[in-house]
Design a protein around this motif. Structure first.
Motif, PDB file in Angstrom:
ATOM      1  N   CYS A   1       1.011  -1.193   0.136  1.00 50.40           N
ATOM      2  CA  CYS A   1       0.087   0.005   0.113  1.00 50.40           C
ATOM      3  C   CYS A   1       0.896   1.294  -0.048  1.00 50.40           C
ATOM      4  N   LEU A   2       0.832   2.152  -0.905  1.00 51.55           N
ATOM      5  CA  LEU A   2       1.566   3.215  -1.150  1.00 51.55           C
ATOM      6  C   LEU A   2       0.815   4.446  -0.871  1.00 51.55           C
ATOM      7  N   THR A   3       1.210   5.356   0.124  1.00 50.01           N
ATOM      8  CA  THR A   3       0.264   6.498   0.241  1.00 50.01           C
ATOM      9  C   THR A   3       0.967   7.836   0.438  1.00 50.01           C
ATOM     10  N   VAL A   4       0.555   8.714  -0.368  1.00 54.09           N
ATOM     11  CA  VAL A   4       0.994  10.136  -0.563  1.00 54.09           C
ATOM     12  C   VAL A   4       0.135  11.196   0.122  1.00 54.09           C
ATOM     13  N   THR A   5       0.515  11.941   0.913  1.00 59.85           N
ATOM     14  CA  THR A   5      -0.259  12.893   1.847  1.00 59.85           C
ATOM     15  C   THR A   5       0.212  14.333   1.625  1.00 59.85           C
ATOM     16  N   HIS A   6      -0.616  15.194   1.437  1.00 57.59           N
ATOM     17  CA  HIS A   6      -0.386  16.535   1.551  1.00 57.59           C
ATOM     18  C   HIS A   6      -1.115  17.385   2.412  1.00 57.59           C
ATOM     19  N   ILE A   7      -0.698  17.815   3.568  1.00 59.89           N
ATOM     20  CA  ILE A   7      -1.552  18.689   4.284  1.00 59.89           C
ATOM     21  C   ILE A   7      -1.528  20.118   4.100  1.00 59.89           C
ATOM     22  N   ASP A   8      -2.677  20.664   3.636  1.00 56.44           N
ATOM     23  CA  ASP A   8      -2.883  21.951   3.122  1.00 56.44           C
ATOM     24  C   ASP A   8      -3.485  23.030   4.466  1.00 56.44           C
TER      25      ASP A   8
END
Lengths: 217, 217
Positions: B80-87
């Motif tokens: 499982c590959l997860t990319v997260t951007h917190i805005d």
């Protein structure tokens, strides 16, 4: 104080970047507020971004009582919780030696569901980690809101930190190449707070936000 | 074009925030260069931060041939590959309705090791995703350097994006409270590049860095 070093948390790749002292792990955890939480269901790994708080060797995470994360995690399954800060891109002369400056903490533990009585402490710790003093400024949770929230308590069984700092390290012969090399640093910038459209006329700027703006994240 | 929606990638919590169209997933993946990769070994989940590149529905990751990540992943295990951007942090009047603005993409697939011949393409795609045009500026990998690197190719089997934007949503009665509410936005800021101490006297600022500085990450 050090975390026990076992096969599970040993930093294998570039071991010189590994740290097992609690202070290094705590600092990386406390510098962030979103972790990536990994768990497995029926052989399938899941990695979910979520907020967290820390109190000594206990980490708190929360979620909707009906979410996949909470339904699975509260069964007491092993989890891996990772927090990463990217500090810069490291440009070497050779493609091979390109790298990043980063600080990451990897925590292993088992999640346990908190009781109705304990829950609020976990939520408070998560809130404080995201924005200090905000909990006190807010309208506190009702019993129904608490019921709709599952809070998990994860005792750190093992942990390690991995840190890279500084410039590129190239092969000796490559220093003769006229290729630009160095570090492009990054930082998280807080922009101007945007008040809600329906703000009460007597609502003044929150002290918690004011403090964040002057101290940084 | 949409990714197939199954039990595995369905957004369960706040389904209105879920997106399955390829464009939404691609945009989130392409806006980042560090993912959190989850896999399981002997019942223990691991979550490792690492860089990546994308080419259509193929994601490339790399690592030292002897790293735990690579030794396990090349066996063809589910990941499982997860990319997260917190805005931003979303401050509601009530503690319960605090939230974050974010964009995250979760990808499910199976990693396969790339052959010696294919490897370089994977590394090129990772390099381009971190810093466009840098590959061309750099001294290319030698056969030994390629041998020391494992490159994995992960075909996206399923994926979903989850996006939250906008201000807080409070309970109707809470709008009467004189508590400040709104959003504190974040952004990643690129600081001035720091040249390596041992820079060749004829090395001028890299075009790739110049472009990054003017376009942002």
């Amino acid at each position: 104080m050090e975390f026990e070093k076992t096969e599970r948390n040993k930093v294998k790749r570039v071991p010189s970047r590994g740290h097992y002292d609690k202070q290094s792990v705590y600092e990386i955890l406390d510098a962030g507020f979103v972790c990536h939480l990994g768990f497995e269901v029926d052989g399938q790994p899941y990695v979910i971004p979520t907020s967290y708080g820390r109190d000594g060797d206990i980490i708190y995470v929360h979620g909707a009582t009906k979410s996949r994360l909470m339904l699975n995690m509260k069964k007491g399954i092993p989890v891996c919780l990772t927090v990463t800060h990217i500090d810069g891109i490291v440009l070497a002369r050779s493609a091979f030696h390109h790298s990043m400056n980063y600080r990451s903490a990897i925590v292993f533990g088992t999640a346990r569901e908190m009781s109705e009585e304990e829950k609020e402490h976990g939520l408070f710790m998560i809130s404080e980690n995201i924005l200090q003093d905000r909990w006190e400024e807010s309208r506190k949770p009702t019993p129904n809101e608490l019921k709709a929230t599952t809070v998990l308590r994860l005792e750190i069984e093992q942990a390690s930190a991995k840190i890279r700092t500084g410039g590129p390290v190239d092969e000796p012969v490559d220093y003769e190449l006229p290729i630009w090399a160095g570090v492009v640093p990054f930082e998280t910038k807080i922009l101007s707070p945007k008040p809600d459209d329906r703000l009460h006329e007597q609502a003044t700027m929150a002290e918690s936000v004011r403090k964040l703006m002057s101290n940084g994240v």
